[in-house]
Design a protein around this motif. Structure first.
Motif, PDB file in Angstrom:
ATOM      1  N   GLU A   1     -14.500   6.785 -10.298  1.00 39.15           N
ATOM      2  CA  GLU A   1     -13.766   5.522 -10.441  1.00 39.15           C
ATOM      3  C   GLU A   1     -13.457   5.286 -11.913  1.00 39.15           C
ATOM      4  O   GLU A   1     -14.345   5.373 -12.761  1.00 39.15           O
ATOM      5  CB  GLU A   1     -14.590   4.353  -9.903  1.00 39.15           C
ATOM      6  CG  GLU A   1     -13.875   2.999 -10.025  1.00 39.15           C
ATOM      7  CD  GLU A   1     -14.774   1.846  -9.640  1.00 39.15           C
ATOM      8  OE1 GLU A   1     -14.810   1.500  -8.447  1.00 39.15           O
ATOM      9  OE2 GLU A   1     -15.451   1.293 -10.541  1.00 39.15           O
TER      10      GLU A   1
ATOM     11  N   ASN B   1      -6.924  -6.502  -4.187  1.00 38.85           N
ATOM     12  CA  ASN B   1      -7.245  -5.204  -3.618  1.00 38.85           C
ATOM     13  C   ASN B   1      -6.392  -4.994  -2.364  1.00 38.85           C
ATOM     14  O   ASN B   1      -5.612  -5.868  -1.974  1.00 38.85           O
ATOM     15  CB  ASN B   1      -8.741  -5.080  -3.317  1.00 38.85           C
ATOM     16  CG  ASN B   1      -9.240  -6.151  -2.346  1.00 38.85           C
ATOM     17  OD1 ASN B   1      -8.577  -6.456  -1.349  1.00 38.85           O
ATOM     18  ND2 ASN B   1     -10.399  -6.738  -2.621  1.00 38.85           N
TER      19      ASN B   1
ATOM     20  N   GLY C   1      -1.884   3.923  -3.012  1.00 34.85           N
ATOM     21  CA  GLY C   1      -2.604   2.716  -3.389  1.00 34.85           C
ATOM     22  C   GLY C   1      -1.744   1.506  -3.673  1.00 34.85           C
ATOM     23  O   GLY C   1      -0.566   1.437  -3.304  1.00 34.85           O
TER      24      GLY C   1
ATOM     25  N   TYR D   1       0.879  -1.171   0.000  1.00 34.43           N
ATOM     26  CA  TYR D   1       0.000   0.000   0.000  1.00 34.43           C
ATOM     27  C   TYR D   1       0.915   1.219   0.000  1.00 34.43           C
ATOM     28  O   TYR D   1       1.399   1.640   1.036  1.00 34.43           O
ATOM     29  CB  TYR D   1      -0.908  -0.028   1.227  1.00 34.43           C
ATOM     30  CG  TYR D   1      -1.986   1.045   1.275  1.00 34.43           C
ATOM     31  CD1 TYR D   1      -1.905   2.232   0.534  1.00 34.43           C
ATOM     32  CD2 TYR D   1      -3.099   0.882   2.091  1.00 34.43           C
ATOM     33  CE1 TYR D   1      -2.883   3.193   0.583  1.00 34.43           C
ATOM     34  CE2 TYR D   1      -4.101   1.856   2.166  1.00 34.43           C
ATOM     35  CZ  TYR D   1      -3.976   3.011   1.416  1.00 34.43           C
ATOM     36  OH  TYR D   1      -4.952   3.977   1.482  1.00 34.43           O
TER      37      TYR D   1
ATOM     38  N   GLU E   1      -7.067   1.334  -6.214  1.00 32.89           N
ATOM     39  CA  GLU E   1      -7.773   0.428  -5.316  1.00 32.89           C
ATOM     40  C   GLU E   1      -7.548  -1.040  -5.654  1.00 32.89           C
ATOM     41  O   GLU E   1      -7.513  -1.889  -4.759  1.00 32.89           O
ATOM     42  CB  GLU E   1      -9.275   0.724  -5.359  1.00 32.89           C
ATOM     43  CG  GLU E   1      -9.658   2.103  -4.853  1.00 32.89           C
ATOM     44  CD  GLU E   1      -9.871   2.128  -3.365  1.00 32.89           C
ATOM     45  OE1 GLU E   1      -9.629   1.092  -2.711  1.00 32.89           O
ATOM     46  OE2 GLU E   1     -10.297   3.176  -2.847  1.00 32.89           O
ATOM     47  N   ARG E   2      -7.428  -1.330  -6.947  1.00 34.53           N
ATOM     48  CA  ARG E   2      -7.310  -2.730  -7.380  1.00 34.53           C
ATOM     49  C   ARG E   2      -6.267  -2.865  -8.474  1.00 34.53           C
ATOM     50  O   ARG E   2      -6.026  -1.939  -9.256  1.00 34.53           O
ATOM     51  CB  ARG E   2      -8.647  -3.266  -7.905  1.00 34.53           C
ATOM     52  CG  ARG E   2      -9.760  -3.353  -6.881  1.00 34.53           C
ATOM     53  CD  ARG E   2     -10.976  -4.072  -7.455  1.00 34.53           C
ATOM     54  NE  ARG E   2     -10.672  -5.473  -7.771  1.00 34.53           N
ATOM     55  CZ  ARG E   2     -10.814  -6.469  -6.905  1.00 34.53           C
ATOM     56  NH1 ARG E   2     -11.268  -6.243  -5.696  1.00 34.53           N
ATOM     57  NH2 ARG E   2     -10.519  -7.706  -7.260  1.00 34.53           N
TER      58      ARG E   2
ATOM     59  N   LYS F   1      -6.037   7.360  -5.861  1.00 43.97           N
ATOM     60  CA  LYS F   1      -5.649   6.113  -5.201  1.00 43.97           C
ATOM     61  C   LYS F   1      -5.938   4.931  -6.117  1.00 43.97           C
ATOM     62  O   LYS F   1      -7.003   4.880  -6.745  1.00 43.97           O
ATOM     63  CB  LYS F   1      -6.442   5.967  -3.900  1.00 43.97           C
ATOM     64  CG  LYS F   1      -6.182   4.693  -3.111  1.00 43.97           C
ATOM     65  CD  LYS F   1      -7.075   4.684  -1.871  1.00 43.97           C
ATOM     66  CE  LYS F   1      -6.925   3.443  -1.032  1.00 43.97           C
ATOM     67  NZ  LYS F   1      -7.849   3.436   0.130  1.00 43.97           N
TER      68      LYS F   1
ATOM     69  N   TYR G   1      -8.790   2.825 -10.309  1.00 36.26           N
ATOM     70  CA  TYR G   1      -8.391   4.027  -9.584  1.00 36.26           C
ATOM     71  C   TYR G   1      -9.630   4.777  -9.090  1.00 36.26           C
ATOM     72  O   TYR G   1     -10.668   4.788  -9.758  1.00 36.26           O
ATOM     73  CB  TYR G   1      -7.600   4.964 -10.493  1.00 36.26           C
ATOM     74  CG  TYR G   1      -6.289   4.402 -10.983  1.00 36.26           C
ATOM     75  CD1 TYR G   1      -5.083   4.760 -10.378  1.00 36.26           C
ATOM     76  CD2 TYR G   1      -6.246   3.519 -12.060  1.00 36.26           C
ATOM     77  CE1 TYR G   1      -3.879   4.244 -10.824  1.00 36.26           C
ATOM     78  CE2 TYR G   1      -5.042   3.001 -12.516  1.00 36.26           C
ATOM     79  CZ  TYR G   1      -3.866   3.367 -11.897  1.00 36.26           C
ATOM     80  OH  TYR G   1      -2.674   2.852 -12.344  1.00 36.26           O
TER      81      TYR G   1
END
Length: 246
Positions: free
Chosen positions: A183, A217, A111, A69, A211-212, A209, A136
């Protein structure tokens, strides 16, 4: 069974660099096999061949894979000539392997980022032909229309470069503060792509950020924390890349 493979693939698997960069090392005459300089990309090597890059023998490391992260204010690199914190600084000194990030996240972007010593694995994840989704979430000033959000999927131009995403949607709007949370899902990773796409529509990104990344994730990780991928997760990526590249 023939266990030989292309020289650039063997260099990438050693964790030294990506296959694409390994190809340039070969054509630049910086690679030797069994003490003989090799410049042909079609050269094949076996498990007993000795490979050197710039006179340094390659050591075959056990491949490792980590999910980190990344906080804001950290460089997606293993070193920085300006002395800024890099992602490698967040990994324990107890990890002996020479890790490098899979792709990049901007200095001001937080992220999910992967680190590995497996160049072949890295190439599959970042090359757009393998169609690995990266999701994102951006906090922006202003409230875009549905037409503008759909335009991001069709593609926009920024500084002469054509940029597009696989999908885009508005997650939240605050009409009082005139802010939105958007997103976007990408399969390519051009420099500052999300920020540039939104800027092309006149919207400034305040926070961004990832996210995946593919099937992964952030889970319960906090900024600066990391964990090792499971063998099943590594296989998921390999299977996904094989499926998408057909």
């Amino acid at each position: 069974m023939d266990r030989q493979e292309r020289l650039q693939k063997a260099i990438a698997k050693s964790g030294f660099t990506s296959r694409r960069k390994a190809e340039k090392l070969i054509t630049d005459g910086r690679v030797k096999v069994n003490n003989e300089k090799v410049t042909e990309l079609g050269t094949k090597v076996g498990p007993n061949d000795q490979i050197e890059v710039d006179g340094i023998p390659l050591e075959k490391e056990e491949p490792v894979y980590f999910l980190l992260y990344k906080p804001r204010g950290v460089i997606s690199s293993v070193s920085d000539d300006r002395g800024r914190k890099v992602v490698g600084d967040l990994i324990s000194d107890e990890i002996d392997q020479r890790l490098f990030p899979v792709g990049r996240l901007d200095y001001d972007t937080s992220g999910l980022i992967l680190l590995t010593n497996d160049g072949e694995f890295s190439q599959k994840l970042i090359h757009p032909s393998y169609k690995i989704n990266k999701v994102y979430v951006a906090k922006i000033k202003g409230i875009p229309s549905k037409e503008e959000i759909n335009l991001l999927k069709k593609g926009v131009e920024h500084d002469g470069e054509y940029l597009k995403c696989v999908s885009s949607r508005i997650l939240k709007t605050d009409f009082k503060k005139q802010k939105s949370i958007i997103e976007l899902t990408l399969q390519e990773g051009k420099n500052r792509q999300v920020r540039r796409m939104l800027e092309s529509l006149g919207y400034q990104v305040e926070k961004l950020k990832r996210e995946r990344f593919g099937p992964l994730n952030l889970g319960n990780l906090n900024p600066g924390e990391y964990r090792e991928l499971t063998p099943h997760e590594v296989k998921q990526f390999s299977d996904l890349a094989k499926k998408n590249v057909k």
